[in-house]
Design an enzyme around this catalytic site. Structure first.
Site, PDB file in Angstrom:
ATOM      1  N   LYS A 291      17.492  -0.577 -70.025  1.00 50.64           N
ATOM      2  CA  LYS A 291      17.467  -1.783 -71.205  1.00 50.64           C
ATOM      3  C   LYS A 291      16.897  -1.243 -72.453  1.00 50.64           C
ATOM      4  CE  LYS A 291      19.376  -3.535 -68.598  1.00 50.64           C
ATOM      5  NZ  LYS A 291      19.805  -3.229 -67.108  1.00 50.64           N
TER       6      LYS A 291
ATOM      7  N   ALA B 132      16.632  -7.319 -59.040  1.00 44.42           N
ATOM      8  CA  ALA B 132      15.085  -7.261 -58.968  1.00 44.42           C
ATOM      9  C   ALA B 132      14.410  -8.680 -58.790  1.00 44.42           C
ATOM     10  CB  ALA B 132      14.630  -6.544 -60.137  1.00 44.42           C
TER      11      ALA B 132
ATOM     12  N   GLY C  29       8.747   1.091 -58.787  1.00 44.44           N
ATOM     13  CA  GLY C  29       9.847   1.276 -58.119  1.00 44.44           C
ATOM     14  C   GLY C  29      11.210   1.819 -59.026  1.00 44.44           C
TER      15      GLY C  29
ATOM     16  N   GLY D  23      27.477   1.690 -56.029  1.00 41.44           N
ATOM     17  CA  GLY D  23      26.756   1.018 -55.286  1.00 41.44           C
ATOM     18  C   GLY D  23      25.207   1.715 -54.742  1.00 41.44           C
TER      19      GLY D  23
ATOM     20  N   GLY E  17       4.685   6.089 -46.988  1.00 44.79           N
ATOM     21  CA  GLY E  17       4.125   4.989 -45.674  1.00 44.79           C
ATOM     22  C   GLY E  17       5.066   5.240 -44.492  1.00 44.79           C
TER      23      GLY E  17
ATOM     24  N   HIS F 234      20.135 -27.178 -83.374  1.00 43.12           N
ATOM     25  CA  HIS F 234      21.145 -26.625 -84.050  1.00 43.12           C
ATOM     26  C   HIS F 234      20.392 -25.767 -85.121  1.00 43.12           C
ATOM     27  CE1 HIS F 234      24.996 -26.555 -86.160  1.00 43.12           C
ATOM     28  NE2 HIS F 234      24.046 -26.931 -87.249  1.00 43.12           N
TER      29      HIS F 234
HETATM   30  P1  NAI Z   1      28.273  -2.376 -57.726  1.00 40.81           P
HETATM   31  O1  NAI Z   1      28.392  -2.822 -56.251  1.00 40.81           O
HETATM   32  O2  NAI Z   1      27.950  -3.239 -58.740  1.00 40.81           O
HETATM   33  O3  NAI Z   1      29.866  -1.644 -58.148  1.00 40.81           O
HETATM   34  C1  NAI Z   1      30.178  -0.537 -57.508  1.00 40.81           C
HETATM   35  C2  NAI Z   1      31.661  -0.272 -57.829  1.00 40.81           C
HETATM   36  O4  NAI Z   1      32.252   0.848 -57.073  1.00 40.81           O
HETATM   37  C3  NAI Z   1      32.499  -1.450 -57.095  1.00 40.81           C
HETATM   38  O5  NAI Z   1      33.094  -2.308 -57.870  1.00 40.81           O
HETATM   39  C4  NAI Z   1      33.349  -0.678 -55.920  1.00 40.81           C
HETATM   40  O6  NAI Z   1      34.617  -1.291 -55.925  1.00 40.81           O
HETATM   41  C5  NAI Z   1      33.348   0.569 -56.717  1.00 40.81           C
HETATM   42  N1  NAI Z   1      34.075   1.788 -55.788  1.00 40.81           N
HETATM   43  C6  NAI Z   1      33.474   1.971 -54.613  1.00 40.81           C
HETATM   44  N2  NAI Z   1      34.046   3.086 -54.159  1.00 40.81           N
HETATM   45  C7  NAI Z   1      35.021   3.487 -55.027  1.00 40.81           C
HETATM   46  C8  NAI Z   1      35.944   4.511 -54.905  1.00 40.81           C
HETATM   47  N3  NAI Z   1      36.194   5.590 -53.995  1.00 40.81           N
HETATM   48  N4  NAI Z   1      36.606   4.627 -56.024  1.00 40.81           N
HETATM   49  C9  NAI Z   1      36.534   3.825 -57.220  1.00 40.81           C
HETATM   50  N5  NAI Z   1      35.620   2.914 -57.147  1.00 40.81           N
HETATM   51  C10 NAI Z   1      34.838   2.612 -56.023  1.00 40.81           C
HETATM   52  O7  NAI Z   1      27.317  -0.975 -57.863  1.00 40.81           O
HETATM   53  P2  NAI Z   1      26.383  -0.389 -58.840  1.00 40.81           P
HETATM   54  O8  NAI Z   1      27.133  -0.613 -60.383  1.00 40.81           O
HETATM   55  O9  NAI Z   1      26.483   0.908 -58.429  1.00 40.81           O
HETATM   56  O10 NAI Z   1      25.105  -0.973 -58.901  1.00 40.81           O
HETATM   57  C11 NAI Z   1      24.407  -1.095 -57.478  1.00 40.81           C
HETATM   58  C12 NAI Z   1      23.230  -2.234 -57.526  1.00 40.81           C
HETATM   59  O11 NAI Z   1      22.644  -2.264 -58.663  1.00 40.81           O
HETATM   60  C13 NAI Z   1      24.164  -3.615 -57.545  1.00 40.81           C
HETATM   61  O12 NAI Z   1      23.824  -4.398 -56.556  1.00 40.81           O
HETATM   62  C14 NAI Z   1      24.004  -4.100 -58.735  1.00 40.81           C
HETATM   63  O13 NAI Z   1      23.823  -5.493 -58.834  1.00 40.81           O
HETATM   64  C15 NAI Z   1      22.289  -3.549 -59.218  1.00 40.81           C
HETATM   65  N6  NAI Z   1      22.401  -3.493 -60.433  1.00 40.81           N
HETATM   66  C16 NAI Z   1      22.208  -4.562 -61.143  1.00 40.81           C
HETATM   67  C17 NAI Z   1      22.089  -4.721 -62.585  1.00 40.81           C
HETATM   68  C18 NAI Z   1      21.717  -5.917 -63.338  1.00 40.81           C
HETATM   69  O14 NAI Z   1      21.549  -7.101 -62.798  1.00 40.81           O
HETATM   70  N7  NAI Z   1      22.000  -5.975 -64.789  1.00 40.81           N
HETATM   71  C19 NAI Z   1      21.946  -3.318 -63.244  1.00 40.81           C
HETATM   72  C20 NAI Z   1      22.201  -2.286 -62.623  1.00 40.81           C
HETATM   73  C21 NAI Z   1      22.344  -2.182 -61.181  1.00 40.81           C
END
Ligand code: NAI
Length: 468
Positions: free
Chosen positions: A50, A323, A39, A274, A114, A447
């Site tokens: 990473k 994930a 995926g 997002g 699918g 430690h």
């Molecule tokens: P996110 O939801 O973390 O951040 C998106 C940001 O865009 C938010 O802060 C939002 O306020 C902002 N935003 C939305 N519309 C906007 C606009 N018109 N102008 C300015 N800012 C705006 O989404 P992201 O970073 O795209 O990640 C997507 C998903 O992938 C999330 O659910 C995240 O948890 C997951 N992910 C997790 C990782 C990890 O656990 N290390 C790494 C990468 C992604």
């Protein structure tokens, strides 16, 4: 041939569900439209990012962090092609690993798209157009998520100039300037990668804080650290337009509270606002599967949709798009389908941002506890007072523990610091067992380790730390 379970999608949710179900004796088929398994996470998400985060941090260290340790080296030169080759090799070994697990567990894999024909039947359309029907008692939707784009704004992502995370791990050269729309996890991780490699990075974020939803103290301090690393921030700024220009692209935004529009140019613009559940073309409407008001597949407490025999897990259902949350749901559902009592504790799902320093969090934030009217106490300990952190010149950050005021039960843990993503798990295990900050503070920690700061923060929560 009829299967016990047909799983559509082989991301962390789907492939883990498949392996667990097979381990429990079920006859399993998976359907995957990509050429490789794993995926978004393994192919174009967590794993390749990473690889680039690690490599770019090494590059940055080689250029900036060595002489303080007594190592004088000439300025490093970037070989972006080789860095990308490292990333590709990392992806390959991981996706090959999933293929190996499918073979080992005698899971039948069908390549193609699918579509649920009805409960008990899935059609698989291969790239060459050939259609094959497979039958099974249970169907699991594990199709994950896709780039959401900017709500209300038409943006054409070409993955070269205007990119999503997919283009963000595959640029052919380091852009001079990069605007990141969205100061969430993807924006800050990939922004860090290209900033370390030499791009001037500017983040435009709608909220008045980066990493919205994280503990407020953590996001504030973290923003300062990133600013020190050279990343610029425009907060409380709503992006209203992203367009290609003669050279690069233009981003237009306006203050959320109202005011004049601002337009910035950059060589590359990353859209990181997002992700949305991926349900297109799955035949859900025809099969009568209900979605919720945010387009997610609606499920009950046992991952069952409103249609008997059809289940869903991972990014396509409610909850954080992570994930490891999908993996745990995959395991729980496999257990349920095998007649066991699968369960996920949604109160204890860690989350990690793999920047430098790392940000890690589990359980409640201070803001959430305040909003819920829970009486709590806070214990904090900075890495500046940790011997190992000093020895490694990794003193940025702190550990913060939140515990119930009455019972001392730990309700949340937040770490900013080198290796935070590894350290968070001792707090997660403690929380799984309903442990108190005193339990954690009285647990002997080796430690000198960074983890001693976790123990000290726990000591600070129920009494006083030793080293401060
Ligand atoms: P996110 O939801 O973390 O951040 C998106 C940001 O865009 C938010 O802060 C939002 O306020 C902002 N935003 C939305 N519309 C906007 C606009 N018109 N102008 C300015 N800012 C705006 O989404 P992201 O970073 O795209 O990640 C997507 C998903 O992938 C999330 O659910 C995240 O948890 C997951 N992910 C997790 C990782 C990890 O656990 N290390 C790494 C990468 C992604």
């Amino acid at each position: 041939m009829s299967y016990d379970v047909i799983i559509i999608g082989t991301g962390p949710g789907g492939y883990v569900c498949a392996v667990k179900a097979a381990q429990l004796g079920l006859k399993v088929a998976v359907v995957e439209k990509r050429a490789t398994y794993g995926g978004t996470c393994l192919n174009v998400g967590c794993i390749p990012s990473k690889a680039l985060l690690h490599a770019s941090e090494m590059f940055h260290q080689a250029g900036h962090g060595m002489s303080a340790l007594g190592i004088d080296v000439p300025a490093p030169t970037l070989n972006l092609g080789n860095m990308m080759a490292h990333k590709d090799a990392t992806v390959k070994s991981n996706v090959d690993g999933v293929a190996f697990l499918f073979k080992k567990n005698k899971i039948d894999a069908f390549q193609g798209t699918g579509k649920i024909v009805s409960a008990g039947k899935v059609s698989v359309t291969a790239d060459d157009g050939k259609v094959q029907d497979i039958e099974g008692k249970n169907i699991v939707i594990a199709t994950g998520s896709d780039v959401a784009g900017i709500p209300g704004v038409q943006v054409e992502i070409d993955e070269k100039t205007i990119i999503s995370s997919t283009g963000g791990i595959a640029l052919e050269k380091v852009p001079e300037t990069l605007i990141v729309v969205g100061g969430g996890v993807i924006g800050l991780e990939l922004g860090s990668v290209w900033s370390r490699l030499g791009a001037k990075v500017t983040v435009v974020e709608y909220l008045d804080t980066i990493l919205g939803g994280m503990d407020g103290e953590v996001s504030k301090q973290f923003q300062r650290m990133l600013a020190k690393q050279g990343i610029d921030f425009n907060l409380s700024a709503k992006v209203t337009g992203v367009e290609k220009a003669d050279k690069g692209a233009k981003v237009t935004f306006e203050p959320v509270k109202g005011g004049d529009k601002v337009t910035l140019d950059a060589e590359v613009v990353l859209i990181a606002t997002g992700r949305k559940p991926y349900t297109a073309g799955l035949g859900l409407e025809e099969a009568g599967v209900t979605l919720d008001n945010r387009g997610r597949v609606e499920i009950d407490g046992h991952y069952k949709t409103n249609v008997d025999g059809i289940y869903a897990i991972g990014d396509v259902v409610k909850g954080p798009m992570l994930a490891h949350k999908a993996e745990d749901e995959g395991v729980a559902l496999a257990e349920i389908l095998a007649g066991q009592h699968g369960h996920v504790n949604y109160e204890v799902i860690p989350s990690v941002v793999y920047t430098q320093p790392e940000i890690a969090s589990v359980g409640k934030t201070e803001e959430e506890l305040k909003a819920a009217g829970v009486a709590y106490k806070v214990g904090k300990f900075p890495f500046t007072a940790n011997g190992r952190a000093r020895a490694m010149l990794a003193t940025d950050g702190f550990v913060k523990i939140l515990a119930d005021k009455e019972t001392d039960r730990v309700l949340g843990g937040h770490i900013v610091g080198f290796g935070a993503g590894e350290m968070i798990h001792e707090i997660a295990v403690l929380m799984e067992f309903g442990g108190s900050s005193e339990d954690l503070g009285r647990t002997c920690h080796a430690h000198p380790t960074m983890s001693e700061a976790v123990k000290e923060a726990a000591l600070a929560t129920f009494f006083k730390p030793i080293h401060m």
